[in-house]
Design an enzyme around this catalytic site. Structure first.
Site, PDB file in Angstrom:
ATOM      1  N   HIS A 197       0.808  -1.218   0.000  1.00  0.00           N
ATOM      2  CA  HIS A 197       0.000   0.000   0.000  1.00  0.00           C
ATOM      3  C   HIS A 197       0.847   1.276   0.000  1.00  0.00           C
ATOM      4  O   HIS A 197       0.576   2.222  -0.732  1.00  0.00           O
ATOM      5  CB  HIS A 197      -0.945  -0.015   1.202  1.00  0.00           C
ATOM      6  CG  HIS A 197      -1.755   1.221   1.285  1.00  0.00           C
ATOM      7  ND1 HIS A 197      -1.421   2.263   2.110  1.00  0.00           N
ATOM      8  CD2 HIS A 197      -2.825   1.619   0.584  1.00  0.00           C
ATOM      9  CE1 HIS A 197      -2.289   3.240   1.922  1.00  0.00           C
ATOM     10  NE2 HIS A 197      -3.156   2.871   1.012  1.00  0.00           N
ATOM     11  N   ARG A 340     -13.421   0.087 -10.589  1.00  0.00           N
ATOM     12  CA  ARG A 340     -13.373  -1.250  -9.995  1.00  0.00           C
ATOM     13  C   ARG A 340     -14.221  -1.272  -8.731  1.00  0.00           C
ATOM     14  O   ARG A 340     -14.111  -0.375  -7.894  1.00  0.00           O
ATOM     15  CB  ARG A 340     -11.930  -1.617  -9.638  1.00  0.00           C
ATOM     16  CG  ARG A 340     -11.843  -3.006  -9.028  1.00  0.00           C
ATOM     17  CD  ARG A 340     -10.415  -3.403  -8.738  1.00  0.00           C
ATOM     18  NE  ARG A 340      -9.884  -2.697  -7.601  1.00  0.00           N
ATOM     19  CZ  ARG A 340      -8.632  -2.846  -7.181  1.00  0.00           C
ATOM     20  NH1 ARG A 340      -7.803  -3.631  -7.828  1.00  0.00           N
ATOM     21  NH2 ARG A 340      -8.195  -2.188  -6.132  1.00  0.00           N
ATOM     22  N   GLU A 440      -6.496 -11.704 -11.731  1.00  0.00           N
ATOM     23  CA  GLU A 440      -5.445 -11.559 -10.727  1.00  0.00           C
ATOM     24  C   GLU A 440      -5.353 -12.772  -9.810  1.00  0.00           C
ATOM     25  O   GLU A 440      -4.501 -12.835  -8.943  1.00  0.00           O
ATOM     26  CB  GLU A 440      -5.645 -10.281  -9.916  1.00  0.00           C
ATOM     27  CG  GLU A 440      -7.008 -10.146  -9.262  1.00  0.00           C
ATOM     28  CD  GLU A 440      -7.186  -8.816  -8.516  1.00  0.00           C
ATOM     29  OE1 GLU A 440      -6.179  -8.145  -8.229  1.00  0.00           O
ATOM     30  OE2 GLU A 440      -8.338  -8.474  -8.214  1.00  0.00           O
ATOM     31  N   ASN A 463      -0.138  -7.424  -9.562  1.00  0.00           N
ATOM     32  CA  ASN A 463       0.276  -7.357  -8.151  1.00  0.00           C
ATOM     33  C   ASN A 463      -0.213  -8.598  -7.410  1.00  0.00           C
ATOM     34  O   ASN A 463       0.540  -9.243  -6.679  1.00  0.00           O
ATOM     35  CB  ASN A 463      -0.306  -6.110  -7.469  1.00  0.00           C
ATOM     36  CG  ASN A 463       0.059  -4.839  -8.195  1.00  0.00           C
ATOM     37  OD1 ASN A 463       0.970  -4.840  -9.006  1.00  0.00           O
ATOM     38  ND2 ASN A 463      -0.641  -3.768  -7.910  1.00  0.00           N
ATOM     39  N   ARG A 474       2.798 -10.108  -0.984  1.00  0.00           N
ATOM     40  CA  ARG A 474       3.327  -8.948  -1.694  1.00  0.00           C
ATOM     41  C   ARG A 474       3.809  -7.834  -0.770  1.00  0.00           C
ATOM     42  O   ARG A 474       4.511  -6.923  -1.192  1.00  0.00           O
ATOM     43  CB  ARG A 474       2.289  -8.415  -2.698  1.00  0.00           C
ATOM     44  CG  ARG A 474       1.061  -7.819  -2.092  1.00  0.00           C
ATOM     45  CD  ARG A 474      -0.030  -7.611  -3.143  1.00  0.00           C
ATOM     46  NE  ARG A 474      -0.312  -6.220  -3.390  1.00  0.00           N
ATOM     47  CZ  ARG A 474      -1.366  -5.758  -4.059  1.00  0.00           C
ATOM     48  NH1 ARG A 474      -2.233  -6.608  -4.587  1.00  0.00           N
ATOM     49  NH2 ARG A 474      -1.564  -4.486  -4.230  1.00  0.00           N
ATOM     50  N   CYS A 511      -3.172  -3.621 -15.420  1.00  0.00           N
ATOM     51  CA  CYS A 511      -3.205  -2.461 -14.527  1.00  0.00           C
ATOM     52  C   CYS A 511      -2.385  -2.677 -13.256  1.00  0.00           C
ATOM     53  O   CYS A 511      -2.364  -1.830 -12.381  1.00  0.00           O
ATOM     54  CB  CYS A 511      -4.643  -2.092 -14.178  1.00  0.00           C
ATOM     55  SG  CYS A 511      -5.539  -3.397 -13.327  1.00  0.00           S
TER      56      CYS A 511
HETATM   57  C1  PEP Z   1      -3.373  -5.897  -8.873  1.00  0.00           C
HETATM   58  O1  PEP Z   1      -3.630  -6.775  -8.049  1.00  0.00           O
HETATM   59  O2  PEP Z   1      -2.474  -5.988  -9.736  1.00  0.00           O
HETATM   60  C2  PEP Z   1      -4.119  -4.635  -8.869  1.00  0.00           C
HETATM   61  C3  PEP Z   1      -3.972  -3.755  -9.826  1.00  0.00           C
HETATM   62  O3  PEP Z   1      -4.950  -4.397  -7.852  1.00  0.00           O
HETATM   63  P1  PEP Z   1      -4.519  -3.979  -6.365  1.00  0.00           P
HETATM   64  O4  PEP Z   1      -3.072  -3.561  -6.397  1.00  0.00           O
HETATM   65  O5  PEP Z   1      -5.435  -2.863  -5.996  1.00  0.00           O
HETATM   66  O6  PEP Z   1      -4.758  -5.222  -5.595  1.00  0.00           O
HETATM   67 MG    MG Z   2      -5.394  -6.792  -6.840  1.00  0.00          MG
END
Ligand code: PEP
Ligand code: MG
Length: 589
Positions: A197, A340, A440, A463, A474, A511
């Site tokens: 974050h 989203r 994802e 991500n 992550r 994204c």
């Molecule tokens: C991802 O998981 O790649 C994504 C873009 O969403 P977030 O980072 O908000 O989980």
């Molecule tokens: Mg995500």
């Protein structure tokens, strides 16, 4: 005078840029240990008085903070948050409940406070209620302040009076929301990786950040002078004058290169052989929309809506959703905005809030679309807001964390019901609004051919895809070295997803943060990704890289690297093939 210690710390370069300034060390760790004592009836009045004193002390501290901010003429938005905290101190659902528990359960104030806070968090769990009684993020802050006053520990300030480099163990969304960001020069945290974050927020605020430093918050003292180098992931504590001069010089060249690239970013990216590459921007807060467009975004490829659920007194109303989305959609149109739906849970809800529920593996728990399918009222409220906003410009809906067909069909069914409600009520919206999903979760990638038949587009969220495919948290500083976008398994999942989408005739965006790293751009173009959506800062870099390559070359690169066995081998090849030939774009990486 005390000699300040010199340290050079190494972490993850999470957001590029250089900051030089005084450190403010935030105490973001929660108090886990507190006394739990049963009291006799005769001590009850004293205990309630002790709690009232803590409430009064908290009030005094908050009022002082507000005054200080006003004196320094900073942080209107921040004062507003503090005003809300003041109101909470008189809100019976917290303070009244604590006193009631002291009186009825015969327990000490700390214990009663923890129970009351827990109850409020649990209320949030039963989110199906019309309103959440208290804003959970702020309740946690207020609760923490009260607890510290009860046990005689000071609450560190979260408001900044001068430009500062923020140092913390970790920064949750609620922590960052508490900061008056106009005074923040950059972030340094003990934990976290490229996609945690803090990194995402730093990118969106265009501030340098180094994360995963392990012990920055203990080694750095408040007031230490700090050089934060978000380009190479280094933090120098109490540097020499020479080091400061050198980094001031680096900061100037970084900014001038950025400025040059940014100017060019306003024109479209076309590869050497004439293929137009669409680059969109990711949005965290509605107020960033101008910045993202100024950086050359051709639409919003990911509008994260979680911010709406933080720092407010209740679950956002349909009107809150509608206003937030309408503002963005109108600003971005005729370009498209992909909104989203709620992705709370997992890493997006940790530390200050506690978990939504006590889950062993929150990242794999009740989050995102799973939470929405359970709390249908909350989901429908958001969908109504999105649909109504779609009347004002080019809008798409995207569901996060879809793992299989049932989830997708259920989400679509709820969307259809919501559309029917609006039609019945005569409320206008785009009846053909495109509906897509984030790919994802590895299971979604593996059945991309099946899912593609039910949606209008895919957007690959690397991500999470990398996190789940490689089984690495992550945000965990101990395993972030395993976070490898070029891992052959990740590349295969992406390639399969793109091919499945194209065979069905739908477009694919990316994204996740991988889309914003220009060293990957040739690979992504070679694999056939149609749209790249990145943080504002990366748009210029990605466009510049796209201009330097031709598609034939990208296809050849993909053919070649698909025969390689490790991420390192692929990375070395890319360095030689791309970085060596375009050193100026990579100067800052
Ligand atoms: C991802 O998981 O790649 C994504 C873009 O969403 P977030 O980072 O908000 O989980
Ligand atoms: Mg995500």
């Amino acid at each position: 005078m005390k000699q300040r210690q010199v340290h050079i710390l190494h972490g993850v370069a999470a957001s590029a840029g250089i900051a030089i300034g005084k450190a403010v060390v935030l105490d973001t760790r929660r108090i886990e240990r507190y006394p739990k004592i049963r009291i006799t009836a005769s001590l009850m009045a004293d205990e309630i008085k002790r709690f009232n004193d803590a409430v009064r002390a908290s009030e005094k501290q908050i009022r002082e903070a507000i005054r200080e901010l006003e004196d320094h003429n900073v942080g209107k938005e921040h004062s507003f948050i503090l005003e809300t905290h003041l109101m909470m101190l008189t809100d019976p659902s917290l303070t009244g409940r604590v006193k009631e528990l002291i009186a009825t359960e015969h327990i000490n104030a700390e214990w009663a406070l923890k129970i009351a806070l827990h109850e409020i968090e649990r209320n949030f769990e039963s989110i199906g209620d019309e309103y959440i009684k208290s804003r959970v993020a702020d309740t946690t802050f207020v609760g923490e302040r009260l607890l510290r006053n009860l046990i005689g520990k000071k609450t560190k300030k979260f408001h900044l009076l001068e430009d500062s480099v923020i140092v913390a163990h970790d920064l949750s969304p609620a922590d960052t929301a508490m900061l008056n960001k106009e005074k923040v020069l950059g972030f340094a945290t003990d934990v976290g990786g490229m996609t945690s974050h803090t990194s995402i927020i730093a990118h969106s605020l265009e501030m340098p950040a180094v994360v995963g430093l392990e012990n920055a918050s203990t080694l750095i003292s408040p007031g230490d002078r700090v050089i934060l180098d978000g380009i190479s992931g280094v933090v120098i504590v109490n540097p020499s004058e020479n080091q400061i001069l050198e980094y001031e010089h680096r900061a100037r060249s970084f900014l001038s290169l950025e400025l040059k690239l940014k100017e060019k970013a306003k024109s479209p990216a076309v590869t050497r052989d004439g293929k137009y590459v669409k680059v969109k921007g990711n949005l965290e807060f509605k107020d960033e929309v101008r910045t993202v467009l100024d950086h050359g975004a051709e639409g919003i490829g990911l509008y994260r809506t979680e911010f709406l659920y933080l720092n407010r007194n209740h679950v956002p109303s349909e009107e809150d959703h509608y206003q937030a989305y309408k503002a963005v959609v109108e600003a971005v149109s005729p370009y498209n905005t992909v909104i989203r739906t709620l992705d709370l849970g997992g890493d997006k809800f940790y530390s200050s809030l506690g978990q939504l529920r006590n889950e062993m593996n929150p990242v794999m728990g009740l989050r995102a679309i799973r939470l929405c399918l359970k709390e249908v009222d909350i989901f429908k409220t958001q969908l109504r807001g999105i649909l109504r906003a779609s009347h004002y410009g080019n809008t798409s809906i995207m569901f996060p964390m879809i793992s299989g067909m049932e989830e997708l069909m259920k989400a679509k069914e709820i969307l259809e019901e919501t559309k029917e409600d609006l039609i019945r009520e005569g409320i206008p919206f785009d009846e053909n609004i495109p509906v897509g999903i984030m790919v994802e979760v590895p299971s979604a990638a593996a059945i991309a051919d099946i899912l593609a038949t039910e949606v209008d587009f895919f957007s690959i969220g690397t991500n999470d895809l990398i996190q789940y495919a490689l089984a690495i948290d992550r945000g965990n500083e101990y395993v972030n070295y395993l976070y490898e976008p070029l891992h052959p398994a990740v590349l295969r999942l992406i390639k399969f997803t793109v091919d499945a989408a194209h065979n069905t005739g739908i477009p694919v965006s990316m994204c996740g943060e991988m889309a914003g790293r220009e060293i990957y751009t040739p690979i992504l173009l070679g694999m056939g990704i149609d749209i790249l959506s990145t943080n504002a800062f990366a748009i210029s870099h990605v466009k510049e890289m796209a201009r330097k390559v031709d598609l034939d070359q990208c296809n050849r690169i993909v053919d070649h690297i698909f025969h390689m066995k490790t991420a390192q081998e692929i990375y070395d090849f890319m360095e030689e093939e791309i970085v060596g030939k375009s050193p100026e774009i990579f100067e800052m990486h």
